[in-house]
Write an enzyme that holds these catalytic residues in place. Sequence first.
Site, PDB file in Angstrom:
ATOM      1  N   SER A 163       0.819  -1.223   0.000  1.00 24.46           N
ATOM      2  CA  SER A 163       0.000   0.000   0.000  1.00 24.46           C
ATOM      3  C   SER A 163       0.851   1.270   0.000  1.00 24.46           C
ATOM      4  O   SER A 163       1.824   1.390   0.752  1.00 24.46           O
ATOM      5  CB  SER A 163      -0.906   0.016   1.238  1.00 24.46           C
ATOM      6  OG  SER A 163      -1.596   1.252   1.300  1.00 24.46           O
ATOM      7  N   SER A 219      -0.538   4.084   0.848  1.00 21.21           N
ATOM      8  CA  SER A 219      -1.226   5.020   1.742  1.00 21.21           C
ATOM      9  C   SER A 219      -0.325   5.607   2.824  1.00 21.21           C
ATOM     10  O   SER A 219      -0.419   6.820   3.098  1.00 21.21           O
ATOM     11  CB  SER A 219      -2.454   4.344   2.367  1.00 21.21           C
ATOM     12  OG  SER A 219      -3.406   4.082   1.361  1.00 21.21           O
ATOM     13  N   LYS A 263     -13.646  -4.084   3.383  1.00 25.89           N
ATOM     14  CA  LYS A 263     -14.521  -2.902   3.288  1.00 25.89           C
ATOM     15  C   LYS A 263     -15.958  -3.203   3.729  1.00 25.89           C
ATOM     16  O   LYS A 263     -16.621  -2.353   4.326  1.00 25.89           O
ATOM     17  CB  LYS A 263     -14.511  -2.345   1.858  1.00 25.89           C
ATOM     18  CG  LYS A 263     -13.193  -1.674   1.488  1.00 25.89           C
ATOM     19  CD  LYS A 263     -13.267  -1.061   0.099  1.00 25.89           C
ATOM     20  CE  LYS A 263     -11.939  -0.439  -0.305  1.00 25.89           C
ATOM     21  NZ  LYS A 263     -11.985   0.171  -1.639  1.00 25.89           N
ATOM     22  N   ASN A 282     -14.373   2.691   3.279  1.00 25.80           N
ATOM     23  CA  ASN A 282     -12.902   2.717   3.123  1.00 25.80           C
ATOM     24  C   ASN A 282     -12.245   3.679   4.106  1.00 25.80           C
ATOM     25  O   ASN A 282     -11.021   3.779   4.134  1.00 25.80           O
ATOM     26  CB  ASN A 282     -12.490   3.039   1.680  1.00 25.80           C
ATOM     27  CG  ASN A 282     -12.645   4.504   1.330  1.00 25.80           C
ATOM     28  OD1 ASN A 282     -13.367   5.239   1.997  1.00 25.80           O
ATOM     29  ND2 ASN A 282     -11.976   4.942   0.284  1.00 25.80           N
ATOM     30  N   ASP A 340     -14.130   6.710  -2.125  1.00 23.75           N
ATOM     31  CA  ASP A 340     -13.707   6.314  -3.478  1.00 23.75           C
ATOM     32  C   ASP A 340     -14.425   7.147  -4.555  1.00 23.75           C
ATOM     33  O   ASP A 340     -13.809   7.534  -5.556  1.00 23.75           O
ATOM     34  CB  ASP A 340     -13.999   4.827  -3.719  1.00 23.75           C
ATOM     35  CG  ASP A 340     -12.985   3.919  -3.031  1.00 23.75           C
ATOM     36  OD1 ASP A 340     -11.872   4.392  -2.731  1.00 23.75           O
ATOM     37  OD2 ASP A 340     -13.314   2.738  -2.795  1.00 23.75           O
ATOM     38  N   ALA A 377     -19.204  -4.731 -10.887  1.00 20.32           N
ATOM     39  CA  ALA A 377     -20.296  -4.560  -9.923  1.00 20.32           C
ATOM     40  C   ALA A 377     -19.840  -4.976  -8.527  1.00 20.32           C
ATOM     41  O   ALA A 377     -20.643  -5.387  -7.694  1.00 20.32           O
ATOM     42  CB  ALA A 377     -21.508  -5.382 -10.358  1.00 20.32           C
ATOM     43  N   ALA A 410     -15.748  -1.602  -5.577  1.00 18.92           N
ATOM     44  CA  ALA A 410     -15.244  -0.353  -6.158  1.00 18.92           C
ATOM     45  C   ALA A 410     -16.314   0.324  -7.008  1.00 18.92           C
ATOM     46  O   ALA A 410     -16.512   1.540  -6.921  1.00 18.92           O
ATOM     47  CB  ALA A 410     -13.998  -0.640  -6.993  1.00 18.92           C
ATOM     48  N   MET A 447      -9.412   1.789 -12.886  1.00 24.25           N
ATOM     49  CA  MET A 447      -9.153   2.052 -11.456  1.00 24.25           C
ATOM     50  C   MET A 447      -7.850   1.426 -10.998  1.00 24.25           C
ATOM     51  O   MET A 447      -7.267   1.846 -10.012  1.00 24.25           O
ATOM     52  CB  MET A 447     -10.308   1.530 -10.605  1.00 24.25           C
ATOM     53  CG  MET A 447     -11.551   2.385 -10.674  1.00 24.25           C
ATOM     54  SD  MET A 447     -12.659   1.924  -9.342  1.00 24.25           S
ATOM     55  CE  MET A 447     -14.121   2.834  -9.836  1.00 24.25           C
TER      56      MET A 447
HETATM   57  P1  NDP Z   1     -14.342  -7.000  -6.359  1.00 24.02           P
HETATM   58  O1  NDP Z   1     -13.641  -8.295  -6.171  1.00 24.02           O
HETATM   59  O2  NDP Z   1     -15.370  -6.564  -5.356  1.00 24.02           O
HETATM   60  O3  NDP Z   1     -15.079  -6.995  -7.802  1.00 24.02           O
HETATM   61  C1  NDP Z   1     -14.443  -7.516  -8.902  1.00 24.02           C
HETATM   62  C2  NDP Z   1     -15.240  -7.184 -10.176  1.00 24.02           C
HETATM   63  O4  NDP Z   1     -14.403  -7.486 -11.286  1.00 24.02           O
HETATM   64  C3  NDP Z   1     -16.526  -7.972 -10.356  1.00 24.02           C
HETATM   65  O5  NDP Z   1     -17.484  -7.127 -10.939  1.00 24.02           O
HETATM   66  C4  NDP Z   1     -16.095  -9.082 -11.329  1.00 24.02           C
HETATM   67  O6  NDP Z   1     -17.152  -9.586 -12.127  1.00 24.02           O
HETATM   68  C5  NDP Z   1     -15.132  -8.324 -12.188  1.00 24.02           C
HETATM   69  N1  NDP Z   1     -14.147  -9.155 -12.891  1.00 24.02           N
HETATM   70  C6  NDP Z   1     -13.082  -9.812 -12.368  1.00 24.02           C
HETATM   71  N2  NDP Z   1     -12.375 -10.420 -13.347  1.00 24.02           N
HETATM   72  C7  NDP Z   1     -13.015 -10.130 -14.516  1.00 24.02           C
HETATM   73  C8  NDP Z   1     -12.757 -10.469 -15.892  1.00 24.02           C
HETATM   74  N3  NDP Z   1     -11.704 -11.219 -16.237  1.00 24.02           N
HETATM   75  N4  NDP Z   1     -13.605  -9.995 -16.833  1.00 24.02           N
HETATM   76  C9  NDP Z   1     -14.660  -9.226 -16.487  1.00 24.02           C
HETATM   77  N5  NDP Z   1     -14.963  -8.885 -15.202  1.00 24.02           N
HETATM   78  C10 NDP Z   1     -14.134  -9.330 -14.227  1.00 24.02           C
HETATM   79  O7  NDP Z   1     -13.184  -5.909  -6.500  1.00 24.02           O
HETATM   80  P2  NDP Z   1     -13.285  -4.355  -6.141  1.00 24.02           P
HETATM   81  O8  NDP Z   1     -14.560  -3.835  -6.690  1.00 24.02           O
HETATM   82  O9  NDP Z   1     -12.988  -4.150  -4.700  1.00 24.02           O
HETATM   83  O10 NDP Z   1     -12.016  -3.737  -6.930  1.00 24.02           O
HETATM   84  C11 NDP Z   1     -11.983  -3.658  -8.358  1.00 24.02           C
HETATM   85  C12 NDP Z   1     -10.708  -2.957  -8.804  1.00 24.02           C
HETATM   86  O11 NDP Z   1     -10.716  -1.594  -8.444  1.00 24.02           O
HETATM   87  C13 NDP Z   1      -9.414  -3.556  -8.215  1.00 24.02           C
HETATM   88  O12 NDP Z   1      -8.468  -3.682  -9.257  1.00 24.02           O
HETATM   89  C14 NDP Z   1      -8.975  -2.514  -7.205  1.00 24.02           C
HETATM   90  O13 NDP Z   1      -7.569  -2.510  -7.042  1.00 24.02           O
HETATM   91  C15 NDP Z   1      -9.463  -1.231  -7.874  1.00 24.02           C
HETATM   92  N6  NDP Z   1      -9.676  -0.123  -6.927  1.00 24.02           N
HETATM   93  C16 NDP Z   1      -8.916   1.020  -7.096  1.00 24.02           C
HETATM   94  C17 NDP Z   1      -9.085   2.097  -6.248  1.00 24.02           C
HETATM   95  C18 NDP Z   1      -8.248   3.328  -6.454  1.00 24.02           C
HETATM   96  O14 NDP Z   1      -8.217   4.195  -5.567  1.00 24.02           O
HETATM   97  N7  NDP Z   1      -7.585   3.482  -7.587  1.00 24.02           N
HETATM   98  C19 NDP Z   1     -10.057   2.091  -5.146  1.00 24.02           C
HETATM   99  C20 NDP Z   1     -10.827   0.848  -5.070  1.00 24.02           C
HETATM  100  C21 NDP Z   1     -10.611  -0.204  -5.937  1.00 24.02           C
HETATM  101  P3  NDP Z   1     -18.125 -10.793 -11.600  1.00 24.02           P
HETATM  102  O15 NDP Z   1     -19.141 -10.150 -10.717  1.00 24.02           O
HETATM  103  O16 NDP Z   1     -18.693 -11.348 -12.840  1.00 24.02           O
HETATM  104  O17 NDP Z   1     -17.223 -11.758 -10.858  1.00 24.02           O
END
Ligand code: NDP
Length: 272
Positions: free
Chosen positions: A16, A18, A67, A88, A104, A130, A133, A215
């Site tokens: 991190s 942070s 989270k 967060n 976020d 979905a 994030a 992101m």
């Molecule tokens: P989650 O595990 O909660 O959600 C993952 C999502 O990604 C789901 O919607 C999942 O779909 C989808 N997914 C995963 N692999 C694939 C793929 N190969 N093709 C299509 N869809 C895919 O993760 P978060 O929401 O917590 O985080 C998502 C991203 O955002 C991370 O990379 C995280 O690092 C980044 N992030 C960045 C922040 C920043 O400040 N820059 C802040 C918060 C997050 P399904 O539902 O079908 O499984």
Amino acid sequence: MHIDHYAVIGHPVAHSLSPRIHTLFARQTGQQLDYVAIDAHPDGFPALVRARMGADLSGANVTVPFKAEACALADRLDSRAARAGAVNTLRREPDGSLSGFNTDGPGLVRDLMTNLGCDLHGAAVVLIGAGGAAAGVIEALCEAGVGRLCVANRTASRAEALVARFASGWPLSACTLDAVPAADVLVNATSASLGGAVPALPDRVVCAGTLAYDMMYGAAPTPFLAWARERGAANCADGFGMLVEQAAEAFLLWRDVRPDTVPVMQALRPSS
Ligand code: NDP
């Protein structure tokens, strides 16, 4: 001299940025605080938060995978955290209670509008993903005045369930990845880039003026940004600016002063 203590809690958390971000914020604003990373055992988050937020910590950032647990632990939530089901940022109040926030969304909107000069008002936005994030940024994007916001996810039922959490009257819809419309702003909120993958989107989602935003961030363009650039996206940006901006929002909630993010981004941006 009195020093207040803050931390980011996650698992894993060693990577991190942070602690470095908040240390620079504190130096810049003359605040007396320290900020460390705490790696919590996957089963130990509630006990850790109760112990540390009841004692030495004045506030904490919460990252993967805690989270949702942080949301359940907070005594009160801001509306973004409540709708997202994800916190967060935790703040200990003078009476010892815990407030939970989700910064976020404001972090993403500020990066898009202020740092990248993107006019969100009336824009057609497609949000891919979905998970936590995506959930955390919907309210802030709508409040920024987007014209429409389509949430698309590999598992379509999760996108539908997420959109259904928001009151009607917001310009929101859900769809499958293969049905996404053309976007002025295309935000990848999936974790696909972590595994080197790109969501299976049709080429038509990218048009000449599209801003593609991932992101995820790193020294090199993410697979999603490389994909978008190959299809002619005019502008591409990763989530490093969002990371610093969401941290600044948390700092403001804790310290009542908003740091200047530009020098911190310049100092810490990963380079190859
Ligand atoms: P989650 O595990 O909660 O959600 C993952 C999502 O990604 C789901 O919607 C999942 O779909 C989808 N997914 C995963 N692999 C694939 C793929 N190969 N093709 C299509 N869809 C895919 O993760 P978060 O929401 O917590 O985080 C998502 C991203 O955002 C991370 O990379 C995280 O690092 C980044 N992030 C960045 C922040 C920043 O400040 N820059 C802040 C918060 C997050 P399904 O539902 O079908 O499984």
